[in-house]
Design a protein around this motif. Structure first.
Motif, PDB file in Angstrom:
ATOM      1  N   UNK A  93       1.234  -0.711  -0.353  1.00  0.00           N
ATOM      2  CA  UNK A  93      -0.109  -0.033  -0.588  1.00  0.00           C
ATOM      3  C   UNK A  93       0.530   1.363  -0.360  1.00  0.00           C
ATOM      4  N   UNK A  94       0.387   2.174  -0.664  1.00  0.00           N
ATOM      5  CA  UNK A  94       0.707   3.705  -0.676  1.00  0.00           C
ATOM      6  C   UNK A  94      -0.353   4.875   0.172  1.00  0.00           C
ATOM      7  N   UNK A  95       0.218   5.488   1.259  1.00  0.00           N
ATOM      8  CA  UNK A  95      -0.449   5.343   2.456  1.00  0.00           C
ATOM      9  C   UNK A  95      -0.340   7.572   1.933  1.00  0.00           C
ATOM     10  N   UNK A  96      -1.566   7.703   0.837  1.00  0.00           N
ATOM     11  CA  UNK A  96      -1.741   8.795   0.206  1.00  0.00           C
ATOM     12  C   UNK A  96      -2.000  10.077   1.758  1.00  0.00           C
ATOM     13  N   UNK A 141      -1.093   4.370   9.950  1.00  0.00           N
ATOM     14  CA  UNK A 141       0.638   3.477  10.848  1.00  0.00           C
ATOM     15  C   UNK A 141       0.207   2.223  11.845  1.00  0.00           C
ATOM     16  N   UNK A 142      -0.534   2.327  12.356  1.00  0.00           N
ATOM     17  CA  UNK A 142      -0.656   1.744  13.670  1.00  0.00           C
ATOM     18  C   UNK A 142      -1.758   0.855  13.026  1.00  0.00           C
ATOM     19  N   UNK A 143      -2.859   1.033  12.338  1.00  0.00           N
ATOM     20  CA  UNK A 143      -4.188   0.078  11.138  1.00  0.00           C
ATOM     21  C   UNK A 143      -3.148  -0.748   9.875  1.00  0.00           C
ATOM     22  N   UNK A 186      10.810   0.883   6.019  1.00  0.00           N
ATOM     23  CA  UNK A 186      11.103   1.125   4.947  1.00  0.00           C
ATOM     24  C   UNK A 186      10.039   1.351   3.844  1.00  0.00           C
ATOM     25  N   UNK A 187       9.638   2.109   3.733  1.00  0.00           N
ATOM     26  CA  UNK A 187       8.984   3.205   2.346  1.00  0.00           C
ATOM     27  C   UNK A 187       9.925   4.298   2.105  1.00  0.00           C
ATOM     28  N   UNK A 246       1.347  -4.007   3.717  1.00  0.00           N
ATOM     29  CA  UNK A 246       2.990  -3.726   3.287  1.00  0.00           C
ATOM     30  C   UNK A 246       2.912  -2.129   3.476  1.00  0.00           C
ATOM     31  N   UNK A 247       3.792  -1.632   4.152  1.00  0.00           N
ATOM     32  CA  UNK A 247       3.743   0.032   3.701  1.00  0.00           C
ATOM     33  C   UNK A 247       5.034  -0.131   2.730  1.00  0.00           C
TER      34      UNK A 247
END
Length: 334
Positions: A107-110, A129-131, A175-176, A138-139
């Protein structure tokens, strides 16, 4: 046959320009969304692969699957949540998205740093991040999007500051990759702080920063083929409508060509005129499947740079390009 012509040399020249600014081809993430901004997702993907592009972004799962055979290192889907796990990076646009994404997905967190369109709020970053951990995702990256990098404004600086402050809060959380710049943003930010830039319209030859536009070369041309030719006389009218284009010369040779608004070439305001790159004027109204020009050539280039059309239609280059019908054949010239 009418067709869209893709200029490989111009595409690669534009990529060279951005790679030079970014410092590495691996940092150039090319926009293939919306049929590669109208250019044709499959031929552009093939050219990207040959150039050495490793990262691309697309609109949805359908587009991602269309380019599977090119085996890019990373394909980032911006606006779609699949029902089963895929190999692609899926965007989290809202906190509620997290529980909808299949386990073990990348996943990519916007993050919304000021555009106020999509993305979690900056103060939701730790919760997100916790969720992501809770739902076994996988971040792969954290990113944002500049809303007005094409303008000289404090807004872009503020977005950059907000994003950097946010990233410090999640140091050591994995590591993102980190990215924020779009085409114009490449010239408004410190690219050394980020892993890549998402460049869309720029690689296709357009940017709304005049001092950089001169280094870019439009990639797409639209070619129409002649259907018929006739001689019209003074007082004759061309096309639909009793008040359509009126011939003022004693005689005039005109031809009808096989592109119309059904192909994505918009109708021209009847109070305005449009001339092709070879100075041929569109006469009368653009029809659904055809238009007429003061030409007898077997084929004509309707445009090789859409900036003039964008001005004529009071819109942006993106809209002109992405409106071109995907069923028109795309031909790459080398």
């Amino acid at each position: 046959m009418s067709r869209v012509v893709i200029n490989k040399q111009n595409l690669y020249s534009n990529m060279d320009f951005f790679v030079q600014k970014l410092g590495s081809v691996d940092k150039l993430c090319v926009g293939l969304k919306d049929n590669a901004y109208g250019h044709g997702i499959e031929p552009i993907a093939k050219l990207c692969k040959s150039y050495g592009i490793t990262n691309v972004f697309v609109k949805n799962l359908k587009e991602a699957k269309m380019i599977d055979r090119f085996d890019f290192d990373k394909v980032h889907i911006l606006n779609y949540i699949p029902k089963i796990k895929t190999k692609y990076d899926i965007t989290i646009n809202y906190l509620e998205d997290i529980k909808k994404i299949p386990q073990n997905s990348n996943v990519q967190l916007k993050v919304d740093t000021g555009m106020h369109r999509n993305g979690i709020k900056p103060d939701e970053i730790k919760k997100a991040i916790n969720q992501i951990t809770k739902y076994k995702l996988n971040l792969s990256g954290i990113f944002s999007h500049y809303c007005c990098a094409d303008e000289e404004t404090i807004k872009t600086i503020n977005q950059h500051k907000i994003f950097q402050k946010l990233l410090k809060k999640v140091e050591g959380k994995g590591n993102f990759e980190k990215h924020i710049a779009n085409s114009s943003g490449v010239f408004r930010t410190d690219n050394e702080l980020y892993d890549k830039a998402r460049v869309g319209i720029g690689v296709y030859g357009y940017i709304d920063i005049p001092k950089y536009q001169k280094y870019l070369k439009p990639v797409m041309s639209l070619i129409a083929n002649k259907s018929s030719t006739r001689i019209v006389r003074k007082g004759d009218r061309v096309g639909y409508g009793s008040d359509s284009y009126e011939v003022v010369k004693n005689t005039l040779a005109i031809s009808n060509y096989d592109i119309g608004y059904g192909d994505g070439f918009f109708r021209i305001d009847e109070n305005k005129s449009y001339f092709t790159p070879n100075n041929k004027e569109i006469l009368g109204r653009v029809s659904m499947d055809s238009l007429s020009l003061n030409s007898i050539a077997d084929e004509v280039v309707l445009f090789d740079d859409v900036r003039e059309l964008a001005k004529l239609h009071n819109t942006i280059t993106y809209e002109i390009l992405t409106s071109i019908n995907s069923e028109l054949k795309r031909v790459v010239v080398y």
